[in-house]
Enzyme design. Structure first.
Site, PDB file in Angstrom:
ATOM      1  N   ASP A   1      -2.807   2.778  -6.032  1.00  0.00           N
ATOM      2  CA  ASP A   1      -1.695   2.672  -4.829  1.00  0.00           C
ATOM      3  C   ASP A   1      -1.714   1.342  -4.000  1.00  0.00           C
ATOM      4  OD1 ASP A   1      -4.141   2.632  -3.685  1.00  0.00           O
ATOM      5  OD2 ASP A   1      -3.571   4.333  -2.282  1.00  0.00           O
ATOM      6  N   GLU A   2      -2.345   0.267  -4.564  1.00  0.00           N
ATOM      7  CA  GLU A   2      -2.047  -0.789  -3.843  1.00  0.00           C
ATOM      8  C   GLU A   2      -1.836  -1.920  -4.916  1.00  0.00           C
ATOM      9  OE1 GLU A   2      -5.314  -0.457  -0.340  1.00  0.00           O
ATOM     10  OE2 GLU A   2      -5.975  -1.173  -2.333  1.00  0.00           O
TER      11      GLU A   2
ATOM     12  N   ASP B   1       0.910  -1.197   0.048  1.00  0.00           N
ATOM     13  CA  ASP B   1       0.094   0.085   0.128  1.00  0.00           C
ATOM     14  C   ASP B   1       1.020   1.266  -0.004  1.00  0.00           C
ATOM     15  OD1 ASP B   1      -1.822   2.173   0.533  1.00  0.00           O
ATOM     16  OD2 ASP B   1      -2.803   1.185   1.914  1.00  0.00           O
TER      17      ASP B   1
END
Length: 412
Positions: A105-106, A10
């Site tokens: 973002d992951e 993350d």
């Protein structure tokens, strides 16, 4: 020895960190990334330096400026975040394969058998952090969760921020989860939290003590059984969800808060949504058109039936028809277009008449030109004056390719 299977990554405060990486003048300062430089909108990302002042994602910009007088506002440059996103994936894959890109973002990686012991997995996670810092940038920090499954990997990645590294093994379960709140679990939002509380479930310890049957009853679906399995470190196969909508919205800058400005932005949003619809191979049968107003005037929303279509001119005709019938008055603040009730084009029966089966030649020509020269190299004249409005936005679970999406002076 406990075994791990998931490495979940993350990126911490990704958009704000990206701006700090790209602009040294922002480093160490409170930063908020915003969709437009107006107090009427909300922060879409904030740096960790802004958080002690109480500024969070979703905070009204005007309020955020009052809470944090030194706040640096940066208009989102989404094409840069996409470029960095792909660079991060490339860097991670020098260490281990990325199994799933979950959002901008992951990402999730499956651990190979030789990396499933705790120390080996920790070493791998440290190497992932190192290559991101060296190959992409040291201000792009990430938190990593190591766990027996994807779900617990995501939970672990949220337990220590920024720059965290948390391991949850089967031996840690369920006690390691007791420190969490119910809504710390992915998928438990406000409505689900209320439902659990009505069932007398208010703590993680109470949730983990439920039987498989009780968990299903609490969720009133098989999803409860899936949670029961995941919380114990087991794997399960989830069914792929079906896309139902495609849409865009935009807060109007002050100079476009007129009927003409709002209409031109709606045309631009529709142009973008229809192009995405065709790229994904869907047809739409209903379109939602929304205008929000400054002050107390109620929102205007209509959802006309449009047939089974995907071409821009037909959708524009429906937009024009509805626009001519809208109530007068009010100063527009935000415009939105959403294409609803999507179905794969291959599953729709052909129209009865041959002329209705032909794809729109104008749409075909626009798509061909834009594919070669950039998404908006060719566009409708009615959106000419809003070429800088409604810029690229990233749906967190749908990351576009910059080269396919970007074109100046018009972006996607």
């Amino acid at each position: 020895m406990p075994q791990l299977r998931s490495l979940f990554l993350d990126m911490n405060s990704y958009f704000a960190s990206a701006e700090q990486q790209l602009n040294p003048a922002l480093r160490g300062k409170p930063v908020a990334v915003v969709p437009s430089l107006t107090d009427a909108t909300c922060c879409i990302a904030v740096s960790y330096e802004a958080r002690p002042f109480g500024v969070r994602t979703g905070t009204n910009v005007g309020q955020a400026r009052r809470m944090c007088p030194g706040l640096q506002l940066v208009e989102g440059r989404h094409e840069n975040y996409i470029t960095l996103h792909h660079q991060i994936i490339k860097a991670v894959e020098t260490v281990l394969p990325v199994d799933e890109v979950c959002s901008i973002d992951e990402m999730h990686c499956r651990l190979s058998p030789q990396h499933r012991e705790v120390e080996a997995a920790r070493g791998l996670a440290a190497e992932v952090k190192r290559v991101i810092a060296e190959q992409v940038g040291p201000y792009l920090r990430c938190s990593i969760g190591l766990a027996p499954n994807h779900f617990l990997g995501k939970v672990a990645s949220n337990m220590q921020k920024p720059n965290g590294l948390v391991v949850i093994t089967r031996d840690d379960l369920p006690n390691r989860l007791y420190q969490l709140e119910l809504d710390d679990l992915p998928g438990i939002g406000r409505n689900m939290l209320r439902r659990l509380q009505k069932c007398g479930i208010r703590t993680m310890q109470q949730l983990c003590s439920l039987s498989r049957k009780e968990m299903r009853e609490a969720w009133k679906s098989v999803v409860g059984e899936q949670y029961w399995l995941m919380l114990r470190g087991d794997q399960y196969s989830s069914r792929e969800t079906t896309r139902r909508t495609v849409g865009h919205s935009h807060v109007l800058p002050p100079k476009l808060r007129t009927d003409g400005g709002a209409y031109a932005v709606l045309v631009r949003l529709l142009h973008k949504a229809a192009a995405r619809l065709r790229t994904m191979g869907f047809l739409t049968s209903r379109m939602a058109i929304t205008i929000k107003y400054v002050g107390e005037m109620p929102n205007w929303t209509v959802k006309p039936y449009v047939g089974q279509v995907q071409d821009t001119p037909t959708l524009l005709n429906h937009l024009n028809r509805q626009w001519s019938q809208r109530p007068p008055g009010g100063r527009p603040l935000q415009a939105a277009i959403t294409l609803l009730d999507l179905k794969p084009a291959g599953q729709i029966s052909l129209p009865l008449f041959e002329e209705d089966r032909r794809p729109c030649r104008a749409t075909e020509a626009m798509d061909l030109v834009n594919e070669k020269l950039g998404l908006n190299a060719l566009y409708f004249a009615s959106m000419h004056d809003t070429r800088e409005a409604a810029p690229m936005r990233i749906a967190f679970t749908n990351i576009p390719d910059v080269q396919a999406e970007m074109s100046r002076p018009v972006d996607s």
